[in-house]
Scaffold this active site. Structure first.
Site, PDB file in Angstrom:
ATOM      1  N   SER A 140      52.754  34.323 -27.326  1.00  0.00           N
ATOM      2  CA  SER A 140      52.707  35.525 -27.049  1.00  0.00           C
ATOM      3  C   SER A 140      54.067  36.392 -27.414  1.00  0.00           C
ATOM      4  O   SER A 140      55.010  35.452 -27.442  1.00  0.00           O
ATOM      5  CB  SER A 140      52.459  35.678 -25.594  1.00  0.00           C
ATOM      6  OG  SER A 140      52.751  37.348 -25.136  1.00  0.00           O
ATOM      7  N   TYR A 153      53.283  34.114 -16.416  1.00  0.00           N
ATOM      8  CA  TYR A 153      52.803  34.308 -17.717  1.00  0.00           C
ATOM      9  C   TYR A 153      54.253  34.008 -18.778  1.00  0.00           C
ATOM     10  O   TYR A 153      54.262  33.234 -19.642  1.00  0.00           O
ATOM     11  CB  TYR A 153      52.085  35.598 -17.931  1.00  0.00           C
ATOM     12  CG  TYR A 153      51.781  35.439 -19.419  1.00  0.00           C
ATOM     13  CD1 TYR A 153      50.326  35.239 -19.708  1.00  0.00           C
ATOM     14  CD2 TYR A 153      52.208  36.275 -20.392  1.00  0.00           C
ATOM     15  CE1 TYR A 153      49.487  35.067 -20.882  1.00  0.00           C
ATOM     16  CE2 TYR A 153      51.505  36.475 -21.578  1.00  0.00           C
ATOM     17  CZ  TYR A 153      50.233  35.778 -21.898  1.00  0.00           C
ATOM     18  OH  TYR A 153      49.726  36.124 -23.039  1.00  0.00           O
TER      19      TYR A 153
HETATM   20  P1  NAD Z   1      40.117  34.841 -23.665  1.00  0.00           P
HETATM   21  O1  NAD Z   1      40.265  34.957 -21.907  1.00  0.00           O
HETATM   22  O2  NAD Z   1      39.087  35.539 -24.291  1.00  0.00           O
HETATM   23  O3  NAD Z   1      40.024  33.218 -23.807  1.00  0.00           O
HETATM   24  C1  NAD Z   1      40.791  32.183 -23.024  1.00  0.00           C
HETATM   25  C2  NAD Z   1      40.155  30.958 -23.406  1.00  0.00           C
HETATM   26  O4  NAD Z   1      40.750  30.115 -22.434  1.00  0.00           O
HETATM   27  C3  NAD Z   1      38.601  30.966 -22.697  1.00  0.00           C
HETATM   28  O5  NAD Z   1      37.762  30.383 -23.642  1.00  0.00           O
HETATM   29  C4  NAD Z   1      38.544  30.298 -21.509  1.00  0.00           C
HETATM   30  O6  NAD Z   1      37.487  29.396 -21.139  1.00  0.00           O
HETATM   31  C5  NAD Z   1      39.873  29.235 -21.719  1.00  0.00           C
HETATM   32  N1  NAD Z   1      40.414  28.591 -20.396  1.00  0.00           N
HETATM   33  C6  NAD Z   1      40.894  29.373 -19.547  1.00  0.00           C
HETATM   34  N2  NAD Z   1      41.219  28.412 -18.532  1.00  0.00           N
HETATM   35  C7  NAD Z   1      40.959  27.241 -18.855  1.00  0.00           C
HETATM   36  C8  NAD Z   1      40.998  25.906 -18.144  1.00  0.00           C
HETATM   37  N3  NAD Z   1      41.532  25.853 -17.187  1.00  0.00           N
HETATM   38  N4  NAD Z   1      40.364  24.996 -18.915  1.00  0.00           N
HETATM   39  C9  NAD Z   1      40.008  25.034 -20.420  1.00  0.00           C
HETATM   40  N5  NAD Z   1      39.869  26.217 -20.746  1.00  0.00           N
HETATM   41  C10 NAD Z   1      40.220  27.450 -20.133  1.00  0.00           C
HETATM   42  O7  NAD Z   1      41.729  35.171 -23.752  1.00  0.00           O
HETATM   43  P2  NAD Z   1      42.356  35.522 -25.134  1.00  0.00           P
HETATM   44  O8  NAD Z   1      42.721  36.794 -25.121  1.00  0.00           O
HETATM   45  O9  NAD Z   1      41.532  35.072 -26.299  1.00  0.00           O
HETATM   46  O10 NAD Z   1      43.840  34.653 -25.154  1.00  0.00           O
HETATM   47  C11 NAD Z   1      43.805  33.345 -25.867  1.00  0.00           C
HETATM   48  C12 NAD Z   1      45.473  33.045 -25.897  1.00  0.00           C
HETATM   49  O11 NAD Z   1      46.014  34.060 -26.409  1.00  0.00           O
HETATM   50  C13 NAD Z   1      45.948  32.802 -24.312  1.00  0.00           C
HETATM   51  O12 NAD Z   1      46.919  31.605 -24.438  1.00  0.00           O
HETATM   52  C14 NAD Z   1      46.639  34.257 -24.359  1.00  0.00           C
HETATM   53  O13 NAD Z   1      47.890  34.147 -23.416  1.00  0.00           O
HETATM   54  C15 NAD Z   1      47.158  34.392 -25.689  1.00  0.00           C
HETATM   55  N6  NAD Z   1      47.370  35.692 -26.071  1.00  0.00           N
HETATM   56  C16 NAD Z   1      46.690  36.780 -26.001  1.00  0.00           C
HETATM   57  C17 NAD Z   1      46.685  38.075 -26.220  1.00  0.00           C
HETATM   58  C18 NAD Z   1      45.566  39.238 -25.976  1.00  0.00           C
HETATM   59  O14 NAD Z   1      46.062  40.319 -26.105  1.00  0.00           O
HETATM   60  N7  NAD Z   1      44.578  39.072 -25.800  1.00  0.00           N
HETATM   61  C19 NAD Z   1      48.207  38.509 -26.640  1.00  0.00           C
HETATM   62  C20 NAD Z   1      49.051  37.370 -26.707  1.00  0.00           C
HETATM   63  C21 NAD Z   1      48.785  36.228 -26.558  1.00  0.00           C
END
Ligand code: NAD
Length: 258
Positions: A140, A153
């Site tokens: 991130s 986080y």
């Molecule tokens: P999301 O909630 O859509 O997807 C998260 C995924 O992680 C899901 O498939 C969920 O089932 C899985 N997950 C969560 N806990 C788990 C566990 N204990 N065991 C197995 N799987 C687990 O979120 P996203 O927005 O797609 O985020 C994905 C990554 O990107 C994360 O690491 C997040 O920190 C990072 N990120 C997201 C953003 C954003 O704006 N969406 C920005 C920067 C970084």
């Protein structure tokens, strides 16, 4: 680029992970899907059909080291090799430090940070033996800079920035690279929910929430797309990227340039 290589992507049954999975499938990779969504097995089957690649789904919980190791072994057995690991599963919780629930801290450190150590540790011997490996961490902008109320986080993501450098050094003699991709806001279902909630809470329009709250720190006032993240991940996995290692690459509309 068509390849018969294989990739394991954690948290790939939703959001960014699913977008990155489509990019790898489009490049011909066999894929292990992981995530907590009940649709996991169906997503894996659909992607296999759409792209003509092999897929398998693992419901491994990223809070459980034994399940993580077993998941890596499933990928190795199913595809005969595991070339690329994308550590993407992640969770968030927002609260001031003195109100931050201890169990939320422990869960975020486990899923966002420790799971990355466990997948890399399990995949390492095979990558070392084949003299090729790619570890790609989706961190991130918060792996590089902080925001208030996100103690767990920001700590977890900064922790991976350090682990990325260690694995780059340890992997260098064996053709293994390790890099992190640092996105700004991506419009996943998670963020779409936040937009609606904030609009209600502040009594402003969803457009205003996007510009004034969510994208306040991004000079280019646009969401990052999962397609852009997928393309970067596929490039980092390629032979051409063999000299890029230990890097945390921002893809955040200029957020961390400030
Ligand atoms: P999301 O909630 O859509 O997807 C998260 C995924 O992680 C899901 O498939 C969920 O089932 C899985 N997950 C969560 N806990 C788990 C566990 N204990 N065991 C197995 N799987 C687990 O979120 P996203 O927005 O797609 O985020 C994905 C990554 O990107 C994360 O690491 C997040 O920190 C990072 N990120 C997201 C953003 C954003 O704006 N969406 C920005 C920067 C970084």
């Amino acid at each position: 680029m068509i390849t018969s290589k294989s990739v394991l992507i954690t948290g790939s049954t939703s959001g960014i992970g699913l977008g990155v999975a489509h990019a790898f499938a489009g490049a011909g990779y066999n894929l292990l899907f992981n995530g907590l969504e009940a649709t996991g097995a169906q997503i894996a089957a659909d992607v296999a059909k759409q792209y003509g690649v092999q897929t398998v789904y693992s419901p491994a919980n990223m809070m459980k080291p034994d399940e993580i190791t077993a998941m890596v072994r499933v990928a190795e057995k199913q595809f005969g090799r595991l070339d690329v690991v994308v550590n993407n599963a992640g969770i968030q919780y927002v609260a001031p430090i003195d109100e931050f629930p201890v169990e939320k801290w422990d869960a975020i450190i486990a899923v966002n940070m420790s799971a990355t150590f466990h997948t890399a540790r399990a995949a390492w011997p095979g990558m070392k033996a084949r003299k090729f490996g790619r570890i790609i961490n989706v961190t991130s902008a918060h792996a590089l800079v902080a925001s208030e109320f996100k103690a767990a986080y920001v700590t977890s993501k900064h922790g991976i920035t350090g682990l990325t450098k260690v694995l780059a050094l340890e992997g260098a003699p064996f053709g293994i690279t390790c890099n992190s991709i640092c996105p700004g806001y991506v419009k996943t279902p998670l963020v779409e929910g936040q937009i609606k909630d904030q609009a209600k809470a502040h009594g402003i329009s969803e457009e205003e929430v996007i510009a004034k709250v969510l994208l306040a720190k991004q000079p280019i006032k646009q969401f990052i797309t999962v397609e852009a993240l997928g393309a970067l991940a596929v490039f980092l996995a390629s032979e051409q990227a063999n000299q890029i290692t230990g890097a945390s690459i921002p893809i955040e509309g200029g957020w961390t340039a400030q």
